[in-house]
Design an enzyme around this catalytic site. Structure first.
Site, PDB file in Angstrom:
ATOM      1  N   GLN A  70       0.866  -1.184   0.000  1.00 57.69           N
ATOM      2  CA  GLN A  70       0.000   0.000   0.000  1.00 57.69           C
ATOM      3  C   GLN A  70       0.900   1.231   0.000  1.00 57.69           C
ATOM      4  O   GLN A  70       1.436   1.619   1.029  1.00 57.69           O
ATOM      5  CB  GLN A  70      -0.930  -0.042   1.209  1.00 57.69           C
ATOM      6  CG  GLN A  70      -1.782  -1.329   1.262  1.00 57.69           C
ATOM      7  CD  GLN A  70      -2.845  -1.408   0.173  1.00 57.69           C
ATOM      8  OE1 GLN A  70      -3.735  -0.567   0.110  1.00 57.69           O
ATOM      9  NE2 GLN A  70      -2.740  -2.401  -0.706  1.00 57.69           N
TER      10      GLN A  70
ATOM     11  N   ARG B 152      -4.091   3.551   4.802  1.00 59.12           N
ATOM     12  CA  ARG B 152      -3.436   4.319   3.745  1.00 59.12           C
ATOM     13  C   ARG B 152      -3.903   3.816   2.378  1.00 59.12           C
ATOM     14  O   ARG B 152      -4.385   2.684   2.232  1.00 59.12           O
ATOM     15  CB  ARG B 152      -1.921   4.239   3.861  1.00 59.12           C
ATOM     16  CG  ARG B 152      -1.333   2.887   3.584  1.00 59.12           C
ATOM     17  CD  ARG B 152       0.144   2.786   4.032  1.00 59.12           C
ATOM     18  NE  ARG B 152       0.967   3.864   3.561  1.00 59.12           N
ATOM     19  CZ  ARG B 152       1.539   4.760   4.361  1.00 59.12           C
ATOM     20  NH1 ARG B 152       1.402   4.655   5.675  1.00 59.12           N
ATOM     21  NH2 ARG B 152       2.272   5.734   3.857  1.00 59.12           N
TER      22      ARG B 152
ATOM     23  N   ALA C 238     -11.388   2.376   4.988  1.00 55.15           N
ATOM     24  CA  ALA C 238     -10.480   1.572   4.173  1.00 55.15           C
ATOM     25  C   ALA C 238      -9.684   2.432   3.197  1.00 55.15           C
ATOM     26  O   ALA C 238      -9.874   3.646   3.098  1.00 55.15           O
ATOM     27  CB  ALA C 238     -11.269   0.506   3.434  1.00 55.15           C
ATOM     28  N   HIS C 239      -8.823   1.791   2.441  1.00 58.05           N
ATOM     29  CA  HIS C 239      -7.920   2.518   1.546  1.00 58.05           C
ATOM     30  C   HIS C 239      -8.654   3.255   0.433  1.00 58.05           C
ATOM     31  O   HIS C 239      -9.609   2.773  -0.115  1.00 58.05           O
ATOM     32  CB  HIS C 239      -6.837   1.615   0.953  1.00 58.05           C
ATOM     33  CG  HIS C 239      -7.288   0.351   0.312  1.00 58.05           C
ATOM     34  ND1 HIS C 239      -6.388  -0.567  -0.177  1.00 58.05           N
ATOM     35  CD2 HIS C 239      -8.515  -0.159   0.095  1.00 58.05           C
ATOM     36  CE1 HIS C 239      -7.056  -1.576  -0.676  1.00 58.05           C
ATOM     37  NE2 HIS C 239      -8.324  -1.367  -0.526  1.00 58.05           N
ATOM     38  N   ASN C 240      -8.144   4.451   0.179  1.00 62.79           N
ATOM     39  CA  ASN C 240      -8.620   5.280  -0.926  1.00 62.79           C
ATOM     40  C   ASN C 240     -10.041   5.781  -0.764  1.00 62.79           C
ATOM     41  O   ASN C 240     -10.654   6.273  -1.714  1.00 62.79           O
ATOM     42  CB  ASN C 240      -8.469   4.532  -2.264  1.00 62.79           C
ATOM     43  CG  ASN C 240      -7.008   4.238  -2.562  1.00 62.79           C
ATOM     44  OD1 ASN C 240      -6.521   3.135  -2.324  1.00 62.79           O
ATOM     45  ND2 ASN C 240      -6.293   5.234  -3.030  1.00 62.79           N
TER      46      ASN C 240
END
Lengths: 344, 344, 344
Positions: free
Chosen positions: A205, A225, A246-248
């Site tokens: 990530q 991240r 969560a990511h993004n």
């Protein structure tokens, strides 16, 4: 131990009226040392009346003073701080009675491990056993509690509070006046894997997390991240305890996520959204500005229009619920049978 | 590494019978070093038979001894500890085989940072890197694991266990024999904000958390401090991992909250309630004494009567479920069409 | 700060093609320093095309190179790394651009408290304020971040990563290449109590946790130790953030549990299962190999067949939802009335 009554220095009503931008009807020199509810207030406390349901408690309150709107000022049996929005007045005055300093020590504790390349602003305080990596930048007046870890290259703005045992991973950018509670984690890896057909292969990530100004993150919450590109939390976003972002994910300015909310990857939440406790958002969807989701709503598709949305079934006695659950499984055939009857 | 078999000192069956208040049928001097299930027990283990479904395993057990009720004593092929409630006997004997001491060191570790004004009772142990604030009081025999933080003015009773990396905020009051697991946070801010119309204004959380005696709090759980007044956890309340208890919640004595439960602000849970995993309670509601909520129930209104309650739909194959979901959206019109048909 | 562009050393396309086992069409000596999406890539970045929906971005990408399948190689306007599975190629190359070293320091930090009886393999690194108990064994190359705690007798294999502030209880066995994120807790007590009729009596949790190779555990997740016998996590199991795995659960190889999943005690999850975010599994049930559960599914019974399963109701406008909820309560009687109509 109710901290309401443990403040000993106190404030005069004159001082408080000024802070709340309220008109004082009464004794400006009267000293108060705590904030309490109308019912529980003692003679050294200030209280407030925001919800008309509590009007019945105004008459007999023992409070030294009450924040009230103009319409209830005459009914107030004691000193009144009159203002348009008493609940906002409560918020504005509440820090006067908080004991935040009980969680932080002034100065740089000798047990901290701080990289020589870290840049600490004026009046930054660093607690025992804190670890601060290379090229970290911490803005003026930010307080870092005991046992916090800040990875290399992370930047945090001025006047922030990191409560003890917070972990900030590397390369993050966090704005001004951030408040992050204990055991929270910002910048851990998002959940990304490719499958070979046999095994999972981890996708490193390599994005970051960018957090705006005036953001609060509750205890035990985690903001992952980005995989590629960043997870982005806007300004004035409020995140409660036990929340997973969560990511993004992108969260728009002024949105609030209550306890136990989970947001799956790459989902975009608009501005001014309110997510009730335990709401779950699927991945790769978009929630419009001004959407309210009631507690435990399960959202699997985008919501393009503002409004209040819900899902789930109400709670009911277990025996009756078991029957409804069976019928839920049959719902499509029940509907088709109804169609057929209507046509016959 | 199964810890069952790693205890080397062991206990005689005579000693164990006394601890469990059981009648021993067999060899009082026989030594056992582990506790196991009927199926997995070896010749140095003690086992128990509580659930009749496991009666089939009694005959061939290799255990040195078995806790059984009187009705199964004759069927026991080995030494028997006979008592009314074998499951309770299991609970009473289980600490004999636990290795809790593997998580704590005796004494005060030199790396701990302890305020001069803190009061530590007799036999308190403090692990490495612990930070203890001003005027903290810790009762006799309590063990504080590595990396724990305890804020100013917090009080914790005797014989407690704080596992490593627990954070207790300031001004809390925690009873006797508390067990708090790692990464748990007690006393973080509740989620309270007033809105100006443009921005959120934080309401400083100036209440506290008051926790009774014999309370356990699982890993990564969070109990928020009150806004005004306190969050109150009764005696003998058991809280599992990943649980969120919001500000000003009250939990009655003997209630148990399983993993991932979330309780919103100012809700009152009665005595002896059982909340299954993932249950969510909305804010400002009241749950009567003796209510059981099955897993993942969503509760938005008060429940005034004891009983077993549930919500949610059962799991089903996705293709079929999609059809039921569509029909759920149409439920009201389906019902109205049915009404109409009945009248025609 | 987007970490994509912060790596300064970089890699040649030749090196990357070899790592991804791709055929390079273009300039093997071209240097890239970051990984990005087709849209966001700059001239020093490599990108990938896995999802045909993004094919439209290929033409105008500014990337130095793109991972593509053979069918899209000709359409690639720049250097192409051609391979069968570009998404897998992305996973394989992603570690080249990660900055994991920003979270760990080489060597043994002098502030760590390490038992004399602990055995550390070659190239193990131990961060500040880490505490390592007696007889702990840590495999070659494993990195232990600041503030981690490892209880007595726990064993962790080679090439692992424990991010800062992880707590591992005593007597655990963790395989090779484990990745455990901050605030996660492995080996805390399961939730087990016997009831005397008046009070709860704690059942000491004397089992352990056994974790296979290549397991990742996300931030703030908790895996409880067994009551009797062990909690067992298979090889190549991926566990996201905020997940709760209760005592004596078994998770089969290659299964993935997304954020906020909760699994109750003694449940057995098969191999290759995919649990969406917020899924809840009741206790003592068995999920077959190859089961996929969509987000927030509530599972109270065993699922003996592979397939995709779901539960819950879709989100809908609150006013409409309230009506459906009322009708859900009436479902059984609605169905009976329909039956009656059909017979009349």
């Amino acid at each position: 131990m109710n901290m309401n009554t443990s403040s000993t220095t106190g404030w005069t009503l004159g001082e408080l009226a000024e802070k709340a931008q309220a008109t004082l009807k009464g004794d400006a020199s009267r000293q108060v040392t705590g904030f309490s509810t109308l019912q529980d207030a003692g003679p050294d406390d200030i209280a407030f009346l925001a919800n008309p349901a509590y009007l019945k408690h105004l008459e007999n309150t023992r409070a030294a003073a009450v924040l009230v709107s103009a319409e209830h000022a005459d009914a107030c049996p004691t000193n009144a701080l009159v203002l348009k929005n008493p609940y906002l007045g409560f918020a504005l005055l509440s820090p006067c009675f908080a004991r935040t300093e009980q969680m932080f020590e002034a100065g740089i504790h000798p047990s901290a491990t701080i990289s020589e390349t870290a840049e600490l602003g004026e009046d930054v305080s660093i607690g025992p056993n804190v670890v601060i990596g290379a090229h970290v930048r911490i803005g003026r007046g930010t307080r870092v509690g005991a046992g916090c870890f800040i990875g290399d290259d992370t930047e945090i703005g001025e006047e922030g509070l990191l409560y003890p045992n917070v972990t900030l991973y590397h390369g993050l950018m966090i704005g001004k006046r951030a408040i992050i509670h204990s055991s929270a984690v910002v910048g851990g890896d998002g959940f990304g894997f490719a499958h070979t057909g046999k095994n999972w292969v981890k996708i490193a990530q390599i994005g970051s997390v960018i957090i705006g100004d005036d953001v609060e993150i509750g205890a035990c919450s985690s903001i992952d991240r980005g995989a590629l590109g960043d997870t982005v939390i806007g300004n004035d976003v409020k995140i409660d305890s036990q929340v997973q972002v969560a990511h993004n994910v992108q969260v728009g300015d002024h949105s609030a996520l209550a306890g136990c909310v989970g947001v799956a990857g790459s989902t975009k939440i608009g501005r001014g959204c309110l997510l009730g406790g335990g709401v779950g958002l699927g991945g790769h969807i978009e929630i419009a500005d001004g959407v309210t989701l009631t507690g435990m709503s399960m959202v699997t598709n985008s919501i393009p229009e503002p409004g209040v949305y819900s899902s789930g079934t109400g709670v009911m006695p277990n025996a009756q619920w078991r029957k409804s659950v069976v019928r839920f499984r049959q719902l499509d055939s029940l509907a088709k049978r109804l169609n057929k009857l209507e046509k016959s």
